[in-house]
Design a protein around this motif. Structure first.
Motif, PDB file in Angstrom:
ATOM      1  N   ALA A   1     -84.587  19.245  29.477  1.00 38.63           N
ATOM      2  CA  ALA A   1     -83.451  18.433  29.817  1.00 38.63           C
ATOM      3  C   ALA A   1     -84.116  17.676  31.278  1.00 38.63           C
ATOM      4  CB  ALA A   1     -82.234  19.278  30.259  1.00 38.63           C
ATOM      5  N   ILE A   2     -84.732  18.596  32.005  1.00 37.02           N
ATOM      6  CA  ILE A   2     -85.203  17.859  33.440  1.00 37.02           C
ATOM      7  C   ILE A   2     -86.113  16.744  33.029  1.00 37.02           C
ATOM      8  CG2 ILE A   2     -86.802  18.334  35.399  1.00 37.02           C
ATOM      9  CD1 ILE A   2     -85.878  21.366  35.100  1.00 37.02           C
ATOM     10  N   VAL A   3     -87.146  16.934  32.058  1.00 35.82           N
ATOM     11  CA  VAL A   3     -88.141  15.736  31.968  1.00 35.82           C
ATOM     12  C   VAL A   3     -87.309  14.655  31.549  1.00 35.82           C
ATOM     13  CG1 VAL A   3     -90.149  15.147  30.648  1.00 35.82           C
ATOM     14  CG2 VAL A   3     -89.943  17.179  31.617  1.00 35.82           C
ATOM     15  N   PHE A   4     -86.595  14.707  30.381  1.00 34.34           N
ATOM     16  CA  PHE A   4     -85.668  13.467  29.841  1.00 34.34           C
ATOM     17  C   PHE A   4     -84.857  12.923  31.080  1.00 34.34           C
ATOM     18  CE2 PHE A   4     -82.052  11.355  27.868  1.00 34.34           C
ATOM     19  CZ  PHE A   4     -82.718  10.371  27.271  1.00 34.34           C
ATOM     20  N   SER A   5     -84.141  13.578  31.712  1.00 40.65           N
ATOM     21  CA  SER A   5     -82.992  13.173  32.714  1.00 40.65           C
ATOM     22  C   SER A   5     -83.783  12.550  33.862  1.00 40.65           C
ATOM     23  CB  SER A   5     -82.402  14.083  33.453  1.00 40.65           C
ATOM     24  OG  SER A   5     -81.657  14.907  32.437  1.00 40.65           O
ATOM     25  N   ALA A   6     -85.285  13.011  34.246  1.00 37.83           N
ATOM     26  CA  ALA A   6     -85.944  12.399  35.394  1.00 37.83           C
ATOM     27  C   ALA A   6     -86.587  10.969  34.964  1.00 37.83           C
ATOM     28  CB  ALA A   6     -86.801  13.632  36.009  1.00 37.83           C
ATOM     29  N   VAL A   7     -87.264  11.300  33.632  1.00 39.28           N
ATOM     30  CA  VAL A   7     -88.111  10.144  33.548  1.00 39.28           C
ATOM     31  C   VAL A   7     -87.642   8.877  32.387  1.00 39.28           C
ATOM     32  CG1 VAL A   7     -90.057  11.651  33.898  1.00 39.28           C
ATOM     33  CG2 VAL A   7     -89.754  10.894  31.756  1.00 39.28           C
ATOM     34  N   GLY A   8     -86.590   9.372  32.027  1.00 35.61           N
ATOM     35  CA  GLY A   8     -85.777   8.340  30.772  1.00 35.61           C
ATOM     36  C   GLY A   8     -85.621   7.049  31.628  1.00 35.61           C
ATOM     37  N   THR A   9     -85.958   6.071  30.745  1.00 35.48           N
ATOM     38  CA  THR A   9     -85.652   4.804  31.267  1.00 35.48           C
ATOM     39  C   THR A   9     -86.361   4.401  32.854  1.00 35.48           C
ATOM     40  OG1 THR A   9     -83.504   4.837  30.479  1.00 35.48           O
ATOM     41  CG2 THR A   9     -83.916   2.878  31.683  1.00 35.48           C
ATOM     42  N   CYS A  10     -87.771   5.406  32.822  1.00 37.97           N
ATOM     43  CA  CYS A  10     -88.383   5.281  33.961  1.00 37.97           C
ATOM     44  C   CYS A  10     -87.454   5.404  35.239  1.00 37.97           C
ATOM     45  CB  CYS A  10     -89.235   3.919  34.055  1.00 37.97           C
ATOM     46  SG  CYS A  10     -90.665   3.961  35.284  1.00 37.97           S
ATOM     47  N   GLY A  11     -86.651   6.312  35.129  1.00 35.83           N
ATOM     48  CA  GLY A  11     -85.890   6.718  36.229  1.00 35.83           C
ATOM     49  C   GLY A  11     -84.883   5.868  36.701  1.00 35.83           C
ATOM     50  N   GLN A  12     -84.465   4.746  35.979  1.00 32.20           N
ATOM     51  CA  GLN A  12     -83.529   3.723  36.272  1.00 32.20           C
ATOM     52  C   GLN A  12     -82.423   3.800  35.480  1.00 32.20           C
ATOM     53  OE1 GLN A  12     -86.658  -0.073  36.937  1.00 32.20           O
ATOM     54  NE2 GLN A  12     -86.988   1.108  35.220  1.00 32.20           N
ATOM     55  N   ARG A  13     -82.032   4.982  35.564  1.00 34.30           N
ATOM     56  CA  ARG A  13     -80.402   5.252  35.092  1.00 34.30           C
ATOM     57  C   ARG A  13     -79.591   5.737  36.024  1.00 34.30           C
ATOM     58  NH1 ARG A  13     -79.427   7.765  29.186  1.00 34.30           N
ATOM     59  NH2 ARG A  13     -81.059   6.692  27.864  1.00 34.30           N
ATOM     60  N   CYS A  14     -78.136   5.243  35.943  1.00 37.99           N
ATOM     61  CA  CYS A  14     -77.467   5.876  37.074  1.00 37.99           C
ATOM     62  C   CYS A  14     -77.355   7.195  37.007  1.00 37.99           C
ATOM     63  CB  CYS A  14     -75.815   5.089  37.098  1.00 37.99           C
ATOM     64  SG  CYS A  14     -75.224   5.104  35.381  1.00 37.99           S
ATOM     65  N   THR A  15     -77.375   7.875  35.891  1.00 42.53           N
ATOM     66  CA  THR A  15     -77.302   9.224  35.471  1.00 42.53           C
ATOM     67  C   THR A  15     -78.736  10.011  35.804  1.00 42.53           C
ATOM     68  OG1 THR A  15     -77.571   8.922  33.205  1.00 42.53           O
ATOM     69  CG2 THR A  15     -75.265   8.982  34.335  1.00 42.53           C
ATOM     70  N   SER A  16     -79.694   9.235  36.128  1.00 41.67           N
ATOM     71  CA  SER A  16     -81.250   9.959  36.093  1.00 41.67           C
ATOM     72  C   SER A  16     -81.146  11.154  36.884  1.00 41.67           C
ATOM     73  CB  SER A  16     -82.214   8.798  36.674  1.00 41.67           C
ATOM     74  OG  SER A  16     -82.505   7.878  35.875  1.00 41.67           O
ATOM     75  N   LEU A  17     -81.886  12.039  36.645  1.00 43.61           N
ATOM     76  CA  LEU A  17     -81.963  13.399  37.585  1.00 43.61           C
ATOM     77  C   LEU A  17     -82.877  13.078  38.733  1.00 43.61           C
ATOM     78  CD1 LEU A  17     -81.380  16.227  38.088  1.00 43.61           C
ATOM     79  CD2 LEU A  17     -83.620  16.905  36.707  1.00 43.61           C
ATOM     80  N   ARG A  18     -82.263  13.153  39.971  1.00 40.88           N
ATOM     81  CA  ARG A  18     -82.958  12.698  41.354  1.00 40.88           C
ATOM     82  C   ARG A  18     -83.295  14.148  42.137  1.00 40.88           C
ATOM     83  NH1 ARG A  18     -83.689   7.594  39.808  1.00 40.88           N
ATOM     84  NH2 ARG A  18     -81.839   6.685  39.440  1.00 40.88           N
ATOM     85  N   ARG A  19     -82.229  14.995  42.052  1.00 40.07           N
ATOM     86  CA  ARG A  19     -82.524  16.212  42.745  1.00 40.07           C
ATOM     87  C   ARG A  19     -82.579  17.682  42.073  1.00 40.07           C
ATOM     88  NH1 ARG A  19     -78.069  16.979  45.762  1.00 40.07           N
ATOM     89  NH2 ARG A  19     -76.881  15.644  44.319  1.00 40.07           N
ATOM     90  N   LEU A  20     -83.429  18.353  42.036  1.00 42.30           N
ATOM     91  CA  LEU A  20     -83.624  19.715  41.259  1.00 42.30           C
ATOM     92  C   LEU A  20     -83.578  20.828  42.397  1.00 42.30           C
ATOM     93  CD1 LEU A  20     -84.034  20.715  38.421  1.00 42.30           C
ATOM     94  CD2 LEU A  20     -86.569  20.599  38.664  1.00 42.30           C
ATOM     95  N   ILE A  21     -82.650  21.513  41.989  1.00 42.24           N
ATOM     96  CA  ILE A  21     -82.052  22.426  42.978  1.00 42.24           C
ATOM     97  C   ILE A  21     -82.521  23.845  42.304  1.00 42.24           C
ATOM     98  CG2 ILE A  21     -80.352  23.426  44.537  1.00 42.24           C
ATOM     99  CD1 ILE A  21     -78.984  20.536  44.281  1.00 42.24           C
ATOM    100  N   VAL A  22     -83.460  24.309  42.547  1.00 43.34           N
ATOM    101  CA  VAL A  22     -84.109  25.778  41.977  1.00 43.34           C
ATOM    102  C   VAL A  22     -84.076  26.996  42.782  1.00 43.34           C
ATOM    103  CG1 VAL A  22     -86.012  26.649  40.437  1.00 43.34           C
ATOM    104  CG2 VAL A  22     -85.627  24.019  40.990  1.00 43.34           C
ATOM    105  N   HIS A  23     -83.747  28.046  42.102  1.00 39.38           N
ATOM    106  CA  HIS A  23     -83.830  29.308  43.139  1.00 39.38           C
ATOM    107  C   HIS A  23     -85.071  29.692  43.330  1.00 39.38           C
ATOM    108  CE1 HIS A  23     -83.223  33.806  44.096  1.00 39.38           C
ATOM    109  NE2 HIS A  23     -82.161  33.285  44.139  1.00 39.38           N
TER     110      HIS A  23
END
Length: 514
Positions: free
Chosen positions: A289-311
């Motif tokens: 999920a992280i990879v598709f959300s972050a790199v899909g459309t080369c990161g040019q979606r309004c819903t692209s993943l920008r911030r990954l908050i990890v324990h």
């Protein structure tokens, strides 16, 4: 290949160059009279269209024709309007492959994503057809004897749709299909970076209108132009609703212009989306999920993943997995089915990415991988990049701004309340996600003290919303809602009716008069 594709889609052409769509409807096709506009493919930088933008006079004509079309369209029963949308959807089905190829050619997303976008257009057509028989209000109990109250939803008026380059067909369809079914005419100003997609859609509408002579020919129009055209639309009092998708800066200008005349604005603006990954998360599920959300459309979606908050306890392990996956990402020609990451839209997008990365480094961020320009043989005019991962502190100013590029900021957290605070600590509020198998964490994330976004997901990524739900976000994202659920109400006006079927006129609140 480009000219063949354009010819097959029956986009208006003149000496093999794309010209402006019919701003006055299908019977009045002509070029724009405004400034010239050159359209380049982000794949290799080649010129794929030469247009002239709409002049002030032509935009005025489009608005006048939209008003005339609305006066007719509002009188046509909604199920009849739905029949038009049904046939329109069928035509999009038949042209799905060609339309997807045009999206890829003009905005650079990989073909699989483009096929998905055309499917969104088809899906919202289906949704709108069903909606055409469900534009219902309420019957309300009156406090007065022999009275009945009810509410109706009635057509609103011409709707202006201002769309962005990254979804050059779907965002228009979310608005236009619902607006037309609701009885509103539509004027569409596409991004000046992707006008050919708009011309293709308008061509399909014009073809469909030939089978529906009772429908007003100017129910849908395209005006190609820049911010000047957009400003003319947003300031015109004959347009009661402006739906605008784009940057926060653009959205604020639209809101101020429309608000100054007490019109309505439906805004879909910046994302800057976050995902929390907890210790109990399914790591493989999260990774995909992280990879598709972050790199899909080369990161040019309004819903692209920008911030990954990890324990903190799982950050190193997850980073290792991400670096391995990122190192094998196929980057290149988005028409090539083996590639997963296409180009940025243009040089400016590349420069903004480099600036953001430099600012992150200055704020103490550590570049884990990526960020460099990638040379693709035969595509030297395109701007291809390796998606970047940067570990950074939650307080860095750069991560509070949205950069439309494949940069993933990784932030560590120690306890769950801190993760929620980090997640909500940005001005934007579009899409969000959590990966956890802990029921309490999931429910807390969805609760009133959890995510402050318009979209909040559990164990799926931040991008890839379905059309059945209302799409939109809070805070600087603009507060608008498009697509499914009851978003159709944006395109209508509500009227409350009281009917007296008795022989007296009692007043509300027990008032006696005379």
């Amino acid at each position: 290949m480009n000219n063949q594709l354009i010819d097959q889609l029956d986009i208006y052409t003149d000496k093999n160059a794309i010209t402006m769509a019919a701003v006055m409807g299908s019977n009045n096709r002509h070029e724009g009279d405004g400034d010239p506009l050159t359209v380049r493919s982000p794949i290799d930088g080649s010129v794929i269209g030469q247009l002239k933008m709409a002049s002030e006079v032509q935009v005025e004509q489009a608005i006048a024709h939209a008003r005339e079309a609305f006066l007719v369209l509002r009188t046509i029963p909604a199920p009849k309007r739905g029949e038009f949308i049904r046939e329109l959807g069928n035509r999009f089905r038949k042209q799905k492959q060609l339309l997807a190829e045009l999206i890829t050619l003009e905005c650079g997303k990989i073909l699989q994503e483009s096929l998905g976008e055309v499917q969104e257009v088809i899906d919202i057509c289906d949704f709108a057809v069903g909606l055409s028989r469900q534009l219902h209000g309420l019957t309300i109990v009156s406090e007065r004897p022999d009275h009945r109250m009810m509410e109706q939803w009635l057509p609103l008026g011409p709707v202006a749709v201002i769309s962005a380059f990254n979804f050059p067909m779907a965002v228009w369809a979310w608005n236009a299909m619902l607006a037309i079914v609701c009885g509103d005419s539509v004027i569409w100003k596409p991004s000046e970076k992707t006008p050919l997609c708009a011309l293709a859609c308008q061509s399909i509408i014009d073809q469909t209108l030939k089978e529906f002579p009772e429908m007003p020919q100017a129910l849908s129009q395209v005006v190609v132009g820049d911010h000047v055209v957009g400003a003319q639309l947003t300031h015109d009092t004959r347009i009661p609703l402006v739906s605008a998708t784009g940057s926060v800066v653009m959205g604020k200008k639209v809101a101020q212009a429309v608000g100054s005349r007490l019109g309505r604005s439906l805004l879909e603006l910046g994302g800057n989306n976050g995902m929390i990954v907890t210790p109990s998360a399914d790591k493989e599920l999260a990774l995909r999920a992280i990879v598709f959300s972050a790199v899909g459309t080369c990161g040019q979606r309004c819903t692209s993943l920008r911030r990954l908050i990890v324990h903190d306890t799982i950050t190193d392990d997850l980073l290792g997995r991400l670096v391995t996956t990122y190192s094998h990402l196929p980057i290149g020609d988005p028409m090539d089915a083996t590639k997963l990451v296409g180009p940025l839209i243009d040089e400016q997008a590349f420069e903004l990415m480099q600036i953001a990365m430099q600012q992150a480094k200055q704020a103490g961020g550590k570049l884990i991988c990526g960020g460099e320009q990638v040379t693709i043989e035969g595509k030297e005019g395109g701007f291809y990049v390796a998606p970047a991962i940067i570990e950074i502190n939650a307080e860095a100013a750069v991560i509070k701004r949205e950069t439309f590029a494949p940069i993933l900021y990784v932030i560590r957290y120690q306890d769950f309340s801190q993760a929620i605070s980090i997640h909500n600590g940005v001005p934007q509020g579009l899409s969000s996600a959590i990966f956890t198998t802990d029921l309490q964490e999931a429910e807390l994330f969805l609760s009133v003290v959890g995510s402050d976004c318009g979209l909040a997901n559990v164990n799926i990524g931040t991008s890839g919303a379905e059309i059945g739900g209302a799409f939109g976000g809070e805070k600087e994202t603009g507060g608008g809602r498009e697509s499914g659920s009851d978003a159709w109400k944006n395109y209508m006006r509500r009227t409350t009716n009281t009917i007296n079927y008795g022989n007296d006129i009692p007043l509300a609140q027990g008032i006696t008069f005379g």
